[in-house]
Design a protein around this motif. Structure first.
Motif, PDB file in Angstrom:
ATOM      1  N   ILE A   1       0.970  -1.138  -0.239  1.00 53.02           N
ATOM      2  CA  ILE A   1       0.093   0.258  -0.466  1.00 53.02           C
ATOM      3  C   ILE A   1       0.835   1.499   0.085  1.00 53.02           C
ATOM      4  CG2 ILE A   1      -1.666   1.353   1.427  1.00 53.02           C
ATOM      5  CD1 ILE A   1      -2.628  -1.578  -0.133  1.00 53.02           C
TER       6      ILE A   1
ATOM      7  N   GLU B   1       3.567   1.365  -1.826  1.00 56.00           N
ATOM      8  CA  GLU B   1       3.973   2.663  -3.030  1.00 56.00           C
ATOM      9  C   GLU B   1       3.193   3.161  -3.097  1.00 56.00           C
ATOM     10  OE1 GLU B   1       5.681  -0.967  -6.602  1.00 56.00           O
ATOM     11  OE2 GLU B   1       4.249  -1.327  -5.217  1.00 56.00           O
ATOM     12  N   THR B   2       2.325   3.527  -3.149  1.00 55.77           N
ATOM     13  CA  THR B   2       0.813   3.955  -3.853  1.00 55.77           C
ATOM     14  C   THR B   2       1.009   5.577  -3.706  1.00 55.77           C
ATOM     15  OG1 THR B   2      -1.016   3.687  -2.208  1.00 55.77           O
ATOM     16  CG2 THR B   2      -1.181   2.773  -4.317  1.00 55.77           C
TER      17      THR B   2
ATOM     18  N   LEU C   1       3.548   7.208  -6.567  1.00 55.78           N
ATOM     19  CA  LEU C   1       3.252   7.630  -7.364  1.00 55.78           C
ATOM     20  C   LEU C   1       2.604   9.170  -7.405  1.00 55.78           C
ATOM     21  CD1 LEU C   1       0.854   4.711  -7.708  1.00 55.78           C
ATOM     22  CD2 LEU C   1       2.782   5.684  -9.070  1.00 55.78           C
TER      23      LEU C   1
ATOM     24  N   GLN D   1       3.857   4.597 -16.093  1.00 57.62           N
ATOM     25  CA  GLN D   1       3.211   6.174 -15.413  1.00 57.62           C
ATOM     26  C   GLN D   1       2.914   7.324 -15.941  1.00 57.62           C
ATOM     27  OE1 GLN D   1       0.796   4.849 -13.935  1.00 57.62           O
ATOM     28  NE2 GLN D   1       1.644   2.821 -12.695  1.00 57.62           N
TER      29      GLN D   1
ATOM     30  N   TRP E   1      -0.842  14.113 -11.704  1.00 51.81           N
ATOM     31  CA  TRP E   1      -0.826  14.042 -11.044  1.00 51.81           C
ATOM     32  C   TRP E   1      -0.031  15.632 -10.657  1.00 51.81           C
ATOM     33  CZ3 TRP E   1       2.403   9.130 -11.342  1.00 51.81           C
ATOM     34  CH2 TRP E   1       1.903   8.212 -11.036  1.00 51.81           C
TER      35      TRP E   1
ATOM     36  N   TYR F   1     -11.092   6.189  -3.072  1.00 51.90           N
ATOM     37  CA  TYR F   1     -11.372   5.277  -2.546  1.00 51.90           C
ATOM     38  C   TYR F   1     -11.753   4.137  -1.582  1.00 51.90           C
ATOM     39  CZ  TYR F   1      -6.671   5.581  -5.289  1.00 51.90           C
ATOM     40  OH  TYR F   1      -5.387   4.787  -6.108  1.00 51.90           O
TER      41      TYR F   1
ATOM     42  N   LYS G   1      -8.203   2.077 -12.026  1.00 51.51           N
ATOM     43  CA  LYS G   1      -7.897   1.154 -11.233  1.00 51.51           C
ATOM     44  C   LYS G   1      -7.306   0.029 -12.042  1.00 51.51           C
ATOM     45  CE  LYS G   1     -11.516   0.230  -8.892  1.00 51.51           C
ATOM     46  NZ  LYS G   1     -12.805   0.297  -8.295  1.00 51.51           N
TER      47      LYS G   1
ATOM     48  N   VAL H   1      -3.799   2.712 -13.644  1.00 46.38           N
ATOM     49  CA  VAL H   1      -2.349   2.791 -12.597  1.00 46.38           C
ATOM     50  C   VAL H   1      -2.365   2.142 -11.279  1.00 46.38           C
ATOM     51  CG1 VAL H   1      -2.095   4.445 -10.236  1.00 46.38           C
ATOM     52  CG2 VAL H   1      -2.930   5.535 -12.728  1.00 46.38           C
ATOM     53  N   LEU H   2      -3.444   1.588 -10.653  1.00 45.15           N
ATOM     54  CA  LEU H   2      -2.623  -0.170 -10.164  1.00 45.15           C
ATOM     55  C   LEU H   2      -2.775  -1.160 -10.616  1.00 45.15           C
ATOM     56  CD1 LEU H   2      -5.980   1.295  -7.310  1.00 45.15           C
ATOM     57  CD2 LEU H   2      -4.058   2.149  -7.468  1.00 45.15           C
TER      58      LEU H   2
ATOM     59  N   MET I   1       0.388  -2.323  -7.951  1.00 39.87           N
ATOM     60  CA  MET I   1       0.263  -1.590  -6.924  1.00 39.87           C
ATOM     61  C   MET I   1      -0.714  -2.018  -6.120  1.00 39.87           C
ATOM     62  SD  MET I   1       1.984   1.171  -7.306  1.00 39.87           S
ATOM     63  CE  MET I   1       2.914   1.819  -8.494  1.00 39.87           C
TER      64      MET I   1
ATOM     65  N   MET J   1      -3.311  -1.838  -3.775  1.00 40.16           N
ATOM     66  CA  MET J   1      -4.950  -1.230  -3.666  1.00 40.16           C
ATOM     67  C   MET J   1      -6.066  -2.266  -4.351  1.00 40.16           C
ATOM     68  SD  MET J   1      -4.623   1.380  -1.771  1.00 40.16           S
ATOM     69  CE  MET J   1      -5.632   2.459  -2.198  1.00 40.16           C
TER      70      MET J   1
END
Length: 274
Positions: free
Chosen positions: A12, A14-15, A18, A57, A64, A162, A198, A201-202, A207, A209
């Motif tokens: 988790i 790790e997110t 980003l 990414q 971002w 989330y 999802k 990115v994830l 990732m 999540m």
């Protein structure tokens, strides 16, 4: 810092890296849209291969940066009217907004889960005007720790979607009950935007999540149906005004996602009932 902090792949935490990497990467460009030297310094202290993020990414990085620029601008505008404002950064992660906007007068709170706040303490020490709160934002006992002197603004970048809609609704109503007058600024994803995020990115980034659930908001004005005290000030596409100095592929993608209302920056006010 003598020993680098190890972040496990698929975790988790790790997110949290980003958007931090996104700001640091932008800062080191020849003509950066955003300058965040703190982010550059912080990532040097992690035992982590950031090249993996760069590979997967590259497109998200522009998002971002755009979110940070919109958030900075909104906070600065709020501070123009409230020079001694109180700002609460919900789900702060490794965010560095305070260092970019501080006017020497504001009160700024960083709010996140205890393990995240512990990680932040490697890089930041609390001060009289910059304080950490270790708590889930849904456990609203932390409201009692907030000192409001001259206007209250909540920031929530990359956080609310989330959680489930009912959780967010309950949180907003509790904030309205406790603080009466305040503003929120956050990014929202439509149901389609949730699916894209999802996947791109994830999942693509490996990732850790959860891939199920989450709050897809559409239309944004539906927020006002939750409670008569909620007023939407504005809702703009995240990429609005952010298409300069970005690759053509991102520009094309932004035009499509803007038309579909995939990702919005939402400015919301809570007004006390008359």
């Amino acid at each position: 810092m003598e020993q680098k902090i190890k972040i496990e792949k698929g975790s988790i935490q790790e997110t949290l890296l980003l958007p931090l990497w996104g700001r640091a990467y932008e800062t080191q460009k020849k003509s950066p849209r955003l300058v965040d030297e703190n982010a550059v310094e912080i990532i040097k202290n992690f035992d982590y291969d950031f090249s993996d993020i760069e590979k997967t990414q590259a497109m998200s990085q522009h998002g971002w940066v755009a979110r940070s620029l919109h958030t900075d601008n909104t906070a600065l505008e709020f501070m123009d009217n409230h020079p001694e404002a109180t700002i609460v950064n919900i789900g702060c992660g490794m965010d560095t907004t305070f260092s970019r906007i501080d006017n020497g007068k504001i009160m700024f709170y960083e709010l996140d889960l205890p393990d995240v706040i512990a990680l932040r303490k490697h890089f930041y020490e609390d001060s009289d005007r910059h304080k950490s709160i270790a708590s889930s934002f849904l456990d609203t006992h932390w409201f009692e720790e907030i000192e409001v002197r001259d206007g209250l603004l909540f920031l929530a970048g990359g956080v609310l979607y989330y959680f489930e809609e009912e959780q967010i609704k309950t949180f907003f109503i509790k904030a309205a009950d406790y603080f009466e007058d305040c503003e929120f600024y956050f990014d929202s994803l439509s149901p389609m935007g949730m699916k894209i995020a999802k996947k791109q990115v994830l999942k693509k980034g490996g990732m850790g999540m959860p891939m199920d659930g989450g709050w897809g908001l559409k239309p944004v004005q539906s927020l006002e149906k939750w409670d008569k005290r909620i007023k939407v000030i504005s809702a703009i596409p995240m990429s609005k005004g952010m298409k300069k100095a970005v690759p053509l592929a991102f520009k094309i993608m932004s035009v499509i996602t803007d038309m579909l209302g995939v990702c919005s920056m939402v400015h919301m006010r809570i007004e006390s009932s008359q």
